[in-house]
Design a protein around this motif. Structure first.
Motif, PDB file in Angstrom:
ATOM      1  N   LYS A  17       0.849  -1.189   0.000  1.00 43.18           N
ATOM      2  CA  LYS A  17       0.000   0.000   0.000  1.00 43.18           C
ATOM      3  C   LYS A  17       0.886   1.241   0.000  1.00 43.18           C
ATOM      4  O   LYS A  17       1.819   1.351   0.792  1.00 43.18           O
ATOM      5  N   ARG A  18       0.579   2.147  -0.895  1.00 45.40           N
ATOM      6  CA  ARG A  18       1.328   3.397  -1.000  1.00 45.40           C
ATOM      7  C   ARG A  18       1.091   4.239   0.248  1.00 45.40           C
ATOM      8  O   ARG A  18      -0.044   4.408   0.692  1.00 45.40           O
ATOM      9  N   LEU A  19       2.177   4.800   0.811  1.00 45.81           N
ATOM     10  CA  LEU A  19       2.065   5.554   2.053  1.00 45.81           C
ATOM     11  C   LEU A  19       2.037   7.067   1.864  1.00 45.81           C
ATOM     12  O   LEU A  19       1.367   7.759   2.620  1.00 45.81           O
ATOM     13  N   ASN A  20       2.784   7.589   0.912  1.00 49.16           N
ATOM     14  CA  ASN A  20       2.784   9.040   0.701  1.00 49.16           C
ATOM     15  C   ASN A  20       1.922   9.394  -0.502  1.00 49.16           C
ATOM     16  O   ASN A  20       1.885   8.673  -1.486  1.00 49.16           O
ATOM     17  N   LYS A  21       1.209  10.519  -0.385  1.00 41.82           N
ATOM     18  CA  LYS A  21       0.274  10.918  -1.440  1.00 41.82           C
ATOM     19  C   LYS A  21       0.972  11.472  -2.660  1.00 41.82           C
ATOM     20  O   LYS A  21       0.565  11.208  -3.780  1.00 41.82           O
ATOM     21  N   LYS A  22       2.015  12.279  -2.457  1.00 39.55           N
ATOM     22  CA  LYS A  22       2.703  12.853  -3.618  1.00 39.55           C
ATOM     23  C   LYS A  22       4.046  12.171  -3.829  1.00 39.55           C
ATOM     24  O   LYS A  22       4.660  11.665  -2.888  1.00 39.55           O
ATOM     25  N   ASN A  23       4.480  12.140  -5.065  1.00 35.39           N
ATOM     26  CA  ASN A  23       5.772  11.546  -5.398  1.00 35.39           C
ATOM     27  C   ASN A  23       6.902  12.487  -5.015  1.00 35.39           C
ATOM     28  O   ASN A  23       6.734  13.702  -4.972  1.00 35.39           O
ATOM     29  N   PHE A  24       8.045  11.906  -4.768  1.00 37.09           N
ATOM     30  CA  PHE A  24       9.263  12.665  -4.533  1.00 37.09           C
ATOM     31  C   PHE A  24      10.157  12.509  -5.759  1.00 37.09           C
ATOM     32  O   PHE A  24      10.118  11.482  -6.433  1.00 37.09           O
ATOM     33  N   VAL A  25      11.003  13.494  -6.025  1.00 34.13           N
ATOM     34  CA  VAL A  25      11.955  13.348  -7.127  1.00 34.13           C
ATOM     35  C   VAL A  25      13.187  12.574  -6.664  1.00 34.13           C
ATOM     36  O   VAL A  25      13.974  12.094  -7.475  1.00 34.13           O
ATOM     37  N   PHE A  26      13.340  12.436  -5.331  1.00 33.90           N
ATOM     38  CA  PHE A  26      14.440  11.668  -4.757  1.00 33.90           C
ATOM     39  C   PHE A  26      14.023  11.254  -3.356  1.00 33.90           C
ATOM     40  O   PHE A  26      13.351  12.006  -2.655  1.00 33.90           O
ATOM     41  N   ALA A  27      14.433  10.061  -2.944  1.00 35.32           N
ATOM     42  CA  ALA A  27      14.185   9.607  -1.577  1.00 35.32           C
ATOM     43  C   ALA A  27      15.193   8.530  -1.210  1.00 35.32           C
ATOM     44  O   ALA A  27      15.630   7.754  -2.051  1.00 35.32           O
ATOM     45  N   ARG A  28      15.579   8.517   0.044  1.00 30.72           N
ATOM     46  CA  ARG A  28      16.438   7.475   0.599  1.00 30.72           C
ATOM     47  C   ARG A  28      15.588   6.571   1.485  1.00 30.72           C
ATOM     48  O   ARG A  28      14.506   6.945   1.930  1.00 30.72           O
ATOM     49  N   ASN A  29      16.115   5.406   1.799  1.00 38.04           N
ATOM     50  CA  ASN A  29      15.465   4.514   2.749  1.00 38.04           C
ATOM     51  C   ASN A  29      15.490   5.135   4.141  1.00 38.04           C
ATOM     52  O   ASN A  29      16.305   6.008   4.422  1.00 38.04           O
ATOM     53  N   PHE A  30      14.610   4.644   5.018  1.00 33.91           N
ATOM     54  CA  PHE A  30      14.598   5.131   6.393  1.00 33.91           C
ATOM     55  C   PHE A  30      15.863   4.687   7.108  1.00 33.91           C
ATOM     56  O   PHE A  30      16.277   3.540   7.003  1.00 33.91           O
ATOM     57  N   GLU A  32      17.541   5.586  11.051  1.00 31.98           N
ATOM     58  CA  GLU A  32      17.304   6.255  12.328  1.00 31.98           C
ATOM     59  C   GLU A  32      15.914   6.904  12.363  1.00 31.98           C
ATOM     60  O   GLU A  32      15.730   8.029  12.820  1.00 31.98           O
ATOM     61  N   ASN A  33      14.934   6.194  11.819  1.00 33.42           N
ATOM     62  CA  ASN A  33      13.512   6.562  11.844  1.00 33.42           C
ATOM     63  C   ASN A  33      13.131   7.781  11.009  1.00 33.42           C
ATOM     64  O   ASN A  33      12.031   8.322  11.167  1.00 33.42           O
ATOM     65  N   VAL A  34      14.010   8.232  10.137  1.00 30.83           N
ATOM     66  CA  VAL A  34      13.689   9.318   9.208  1.00 30.83           C
ATOM     67  C   VAL A  34      14.231   8.965   7.827  1.00 30.83           C
ATOM     68  O   VAL A  34      15.155   8.164   7.694  1.00 30.83           O
ATOM     69  N   ALA A  35      13.608   9.569   6.811  1.00 30.11           N
ATOM     70  CA  ALA A  35      14.064   9.348   5.433  1.00 30.11           C
ATOM     71  C   ALA A  35      14.272  10.704   4.766  1.00 30.11           C
ATOM     72  O   ALA A  35      13.452  11.616   4.911  1.00 30.11           O
ATOM     73  N   LEU A  36      15.355  10.807   4.045  1.00 28.92           N
ATOM     74  CA  LEU A  36      15.649  12.009   3.273  1.00 28.92           C
ATOM     75  C   LEU A  36      14.817  11.993   1.999  1.00 28.92           C
ATOM     76  O   LEU A  36      14.764  10.982   1.304  1.00 28.92           O
ATOM     77  N   CYS A  37      14.168  13.105   1.698  1.00 29.69           N
ATOM     78  CA  CYS A  37      13.357  13.222   0.481  1.00 29.69           C
ATOM     79  C   CYS A  37      13.629  14.567  -0.180  1.00 29.69           C
ATOM     80  O   CYS A  37      14.099  15.506   0.459  1.00 29.69           O
ATOM     81  N   LYS A  38      13.286  14.621  -1.458  1.00 25.94           N
ATOM     82  CA  LYS A  38      13.411  15.865  -2.205  1.00 25.94           C
ATOM     83  C   LYS A  38      12.219  15.979  -3.129  1.00 25.94           C
ATOM     84  O   LYS A  38      11.851  15.023  -3.802  1.00 25.94           O
ATOM     85  N   ASP A  39      11.590  17.154  -3.103  1.00 27.96           N
ATOM     86  CA  ASP A  39      10.569  17.424  -4.109  1.00 27.96           C
ATOM     87  C   ASP A  39      11.187  18.375  -5.130  1.00 27.96           C
ATOM     88  O   ASP A  39      12.406  18.559  -5.144  1.00 27.96           O
ATOM     89  N   LYS A  40      10.381  18.991  -5.967  1.00 27.52           N
ATOM     90  CA  LYS A  40      10.945  19.833  -7.021  1.00 27.52           C
ATOM     91  C   LYS A  40      11.684  21.053  -6.487  1.00 27.52           C
ATOM     92  O   LYS A  40      12.565  21.581  -7.153  1.00 27.52           O
ATOM     93  N   SER A  41      11.377  21.476  -5.263  1.00 21.14           N
ATOM     94  CA  SER A  41      11.964  22.723  -4.775  1.00 21.14           C
ATOM     95  C   SER A  41      12.808  22.612  -3.513  1.00 21.14           C
ATOM     96  O   SER A  41      13.546  23.541  -3.194  1.00 21.14           O
TER      97      SER A  41
END
Length: 135
Positions: A17-30, A32-41
């Motif tokens: 099941k998809r967890l996030n509503k919008k796509n990211f242009v970049f993402a790392r795996n979790f 230490e309980n956080v994940a690095l993400c990047k959107d267009k800006s």
């Protein structure tokens, strides 16, 4: 995490099941309980509930996952990329100044200074093993 259409990233759970509503242009795996993400800006970290924990400074050109509570961050400085570290609150704790850096392990991280030599710093940015080594 899966790559979606047009190399967009999104997270899924074990039931696919998809967890996030919008796509990211970049993402790392979790890590230490956080994940690095990047959107267009912007770059930012999200928690396991898909909530934004904090955003990175606008001048960020690269970032990486957390290791021992520290994550790599990079800025462009006079045409060069310089690397430093942030803590789990998003605060820059070691000012970007190095040509290359590694992840923290056992309290130390390898860094390359402006002379192209490698040494090790601690989590306060204090040199613990002088930069005198080359590869």
């Amino acid at each position: 995490m899966k790559k979606g259409k047009n190399y967009q990233f999104f997270f899924i759970n074990k039931q696919n099941k998809r967890l996030n509503k919008k796509n990211f242009v970049f993402a790392r795996n979790f890590q230490e309980n956080v994940a690095l993400c990047k959107d267009k800006s912007s770059w930012f970290f999200i928690d396991t509930n898909m909530q934004k924990v904090f955003s990175l400074p606008k001048e960020t050109v690269y970032a990486d996952s957390f290791f021992e509570g520290m994550a790599v961050i990079a800025f462009k400085n006079q045409g060069s990329i310089v690397y430093g570290y942030i803590d789990k609150k998003g605060k820059i704790v070691i000012t970007p100044q190095y040509k290359q850096v590694g992840h923290f392990s056992e309290g130390l991280a390898v860094v390359m200074d402006n002379s192209g030599k490698y040494g090790y710093i601690d989590k306060e940015g204090i040199i613990q093993i002088p930069s005198k080594y080359t590869l």
